[in-house]
Design a protein around this motif. Sequence first.
Motif, PDB file in Angstrom:
ATOM      1  N   THR A   1     -58.087   3.873  31.396  1.00 42.14           N
ATOM      2  CA  THR A   1     -59.330   3.414  30.790  1.00 42.14           C
ATOM      3  C   THR A   1     -60.251   4.602  30.553  1.00 42.14           C
ATOM      4  OG1 THR A   1     -59.166   1.253  31.866  1.00 42.14           O
ATOM      5  CG2 THR A   1     -61.338   1.931  31.090  1.00 42.14           C
ATOM      6  N   LEU A   2     -60.772   4.704  29.328  1.00 40.62           N
ATOM      7  CA  LEU A   2     -61.629   5.827  28.967  1.00 40.62           C
ATOM      8  C   LEU A   2     -63.099   5.453  29.044  1.00 40.62           C
ATOM      9  CD1 LEU A   2     -59.938   7.532  25.887  1.00 40.62           C
ATOM     10  CD2 LEU A   2     -59.819   8.177  28.285  1.00 40.62           C
ATOM     11  N   MET A   3     -63.886   6.359  29.624  1.00 40.55           N
ATOM     12  CA  MET A   3     -65.340   6.273  29.617  1.00 40.55           C
ATOM     13  C   MET A   3     -65.863   7.538  28.942  1.00 40.55           C
ATOM     14  SD  MET A   3     -65.992   5.318  33.622  1.00 40.55           S
ATOM     15  CE  MET A   3     -67.750   5.681  33.443  1.00 40.55           C
ATOM     16  N   GLU A   4     -66.886   7.400  28.131  1.00 41.95           N
ATOM     17  CA  GLU A   4     -67.510   8.578  27.547  1.00 41.95           C
ATOM     18  C   GLU A   4     -68.711   8.934  28.404  1.00 41.95           C
ATOM     19  OE1 GLU A   4     -67.795  10.390  23.117  1.00 41.95           O
ATOM     20  OE2 GLU A   4     -68.045   8.225  23.370  1.00 41.95           O
ATOM     21  N   GLY A   5     -68.801  10.203  28.797  1.00 42.82           N
ATOM     22  CA  GLY A   5     -69.883  10.610  29.679  1.00 42.82           C
ATOM     23  C   GLY A   5     -70.182  12.086  29.568  1.00 42.82           C
ATOM     24  N   ASP A   6     -70.795  12.629  30.619  1.00 47.27           N
ATOM     25  CA  ASP A   6     -71.289  14.002  30.559  1.00 47.27           C
ATOM     26  C   ASP A   6     -70.361  14.997  31.244  1.00 47.27           C
ATOM     27  OD1 ASP A   6     -71.626  13.206  33.150  1.00 47.27           O
ATOM     28  OD2 ASP A   6     -73.762  13.707  33.282  1.00 47.27           O
ATOM     29  N   LYS A   7     -69.118  14.579  31.556  1.00 50.13           N
ATOM     30  CA  LYS A   7     -68.188  15.486  32.217  1.00 50.13           C
ATOM     31  C   LYS A   7     -66.759  15.056  31.910  1.00 50.13           C
ATOM     32  CE  LYS A   7     -68.420  12.816  36.516  1.00 50.13           C
ATOM     33  NZ  LYS A   7     -68.618  12.864  37.983  1.00 50.13           N
ATOM     34  N   GLU A   8     -65.814  15.905  32.292  1.00 52.64           N
ATOM     35  CA  GLU A   8     -64.390  15.607  32.151  1.00 52.64           C
ATOM     36  C   GLU A   8     -63.838  15.396  33.557  1.00 52.64           C
ATOM     37  OE1 GLU A   8     -62.825  15.406  29.183  1.00 52.64           O
ATOM     38  OE2 GLU A   8     -64.605  15.978  28.044  1.00 52.64           O
ATOM     39  N   SER A   9     -63.398  14.182  33.855  1.00 54.40           N
ATOM     40  CA  SER A   9     -63.011  13.913  35.235  1.00 54.40           C
ATOM     41  C   SER A   9     -62.143  12.670  35.350  1.00 54.40           C
ATOM     42  CB  SER A   9     -64.263  13.735  36.109  1.00 54.40           C
ATOM     43  OG  SER A   9     -65.013  12.611  35.664  1.00 54.40           O
ATOM     44  N   ILE A  10     -61.463  12.570  36.485  1.00 54.88           N
ATOM     45  CA  ILE A  10     -60.838  11.320  36.911  1.00 54.88           C
ATOM     46  C   ILE A  10     -61.888  10.592  37.739  1.00 54.88           C
ATOM     47  CG2 ILE A  10     -58.952  10.252  38.194  1.00 54.88           C
ATOM     48  CD1 ILE A  10     -57.395  12.909  37.790  1.00 54.88           C
ATOM     49  N   GLU A  11     -62.251   9.380  37.329  1.00 61.25           N
ATOM     50  CA  GLU A  11     -63.354   8.672  37.968  1.00 61.25           C
ATOM     51  C   GLU A  11     -62.904   7.742  39.085  1.00 61.25           C
ATOM     52  OE1 GLU A  11     -67.014   8.708  37.236  1.00 61.25           O
ATOM     53  OE2 GLU A  11     -66.086  10.646  36.860  1.00 61.25           O
ATOM     54  N   ALA A  12     -61.789   7.038  38.900  1.00 60.77           N
ATOM     55  CA  ALA A  12     -61.392   6.027  39.884  1.00 60.77           C
ATOM     56  C   ALA A  12     -59.971   5.566  39.598  1.00 60.77           C
ATOM     57  CB  ALA A  12     -62.338   4.828  39.843  1.00 60.77           C
ATOM     58  N   ILE A  13     -59.359   4.946  40.608  1.00 58.14           N
ATOM     59  CA  ILE A  13     -58.121   4.219  40.387  1.00 58.14           C
ATOM     60  C   ILE A  13     -58.302   2.792  40.900  1.00 58.14           C
ATOM     61  CG2 ILE A  13     -56.765   6.321  40.640  1.00 58.14           C
ATOM     62  CD1 ILE A  13     -55.671   5.178  43.275  1.00 58.14           C
ATOM     63  N   THR A  14     -57.511   1.883  40.345  1.00 61.54           N
ATOM     64  CA  THR A  14     -57.509   0.488  40.790  1.00 61.54           C
ATOM     65  C   THR A  14     -56.115   0.140  41.282  1.00 61.54           C
ATOM     66  OG1 THR A  14     -59.211  -0.119  39.188  1.00 61.54           O
ATOM     67  CG2 THR A  14     -57.902  -1.913  40.142  1.00 61.54           C
ATOM     68  N   ILE A  15     -56.045  -0.390  42.508  1.00 63.13           N
ATOM     69  CA  ILE A  15     -54.775  -0.742  43.135  1.00 63.13           C
ATOM     70  C   ILE A  15     -54.703  -2.253  43.268  1.00 63.13           C
ATOM     71  CG2 ILE A  15     -53.349  -0.505  45.206  1.00 63.13           C
ATOM     72  CD1 ILE A  15     -54.720   2.191  45.703  1.00 63.13           C
ATOM     73  N   ALA A  16     -53.655  -2.855  42.711  1.00 61.84           N
ATOM     74  CA  ALA A  16     -53.436  -4.303  42.815  1.00 61.84           C
ATOM     75  C   ALA A  16     -52.604  -4.600  44.049  1.00 61.84           C
ATOM     76  CB  ALA A  16     -52.730  -4.825  41.569  1.00 61.84           C
TER      77      ALA A  16
END
Length: 240
Positions: A207-222
């Motif tokens: 999932t892509l978010m546009e923001g002020d940095k280049e980063s891995i933000e989170a993971i979701t585990i089912a």
Amino acid sequence: MKLQWDHIIHYIDGLDSFEFPDQLLDIHEGGRHEQLGTFNYLSYTDLSYIEFIDVFDKERLKKSVTGEQRLSFAATLERTVYQEGWKRLCFRTDDIEALNDHFISCGLSTIGPSQMSRTKPDGQVISWQLLYIDDDRMDRELPFFIQWGEEDESRHEQLAPLFQPLRVVDITLMTQNKNQFIQNWTDWFNAKYDGNQLLIPDGPIFTLMEGDKESIEAITIAGIDHPSIEVHGATYHFQA
């Protein structure tokens, strides 16, 4: 040539005494990358996994991250000044030479494939080849690529006792240039774009978010019913 998500790297300072909160994830001792000065613990869902990494010798790491290793995950730790959290994505392939040819055909420079190994606590040596995209224009830590020394079927048989009934279903990425990010992933990795999601077969949604940095933000585990948590600088979401 196939491309699948293989693992994500989470740097933790003090990994040798780390336990995942509420024991939500099983974590197993991995081994040492002697030439890089790092060691890891692993949490498997299937052949894909979360790699928790730490450093046992920063001077060795600093000396090692030159030449072919300047784009390694160890070099990422040095570049980000050992800030805890998500660091890199890795994809696996069954033909790393063909993947290298593909990247070159896209006009990219590469480093590798290079041979790597680590020694497990029982003395077994695990080997693999790594490939990196060498592009100084990029302002993010690009994914890197692995071909394991054994076939998936053999690895599955060996590692199955460590698998958890869980699945990483989403990895959220932030970028400052969404259009360019999408173009790169579709051209280089043959990803499909749908809405705000990049899709690669047999793996999580990116999932892509546009923001002020280049980063891995989170993971979701089912497979876990639990509120979201932050663990040593990394955000984990869960869904039942």
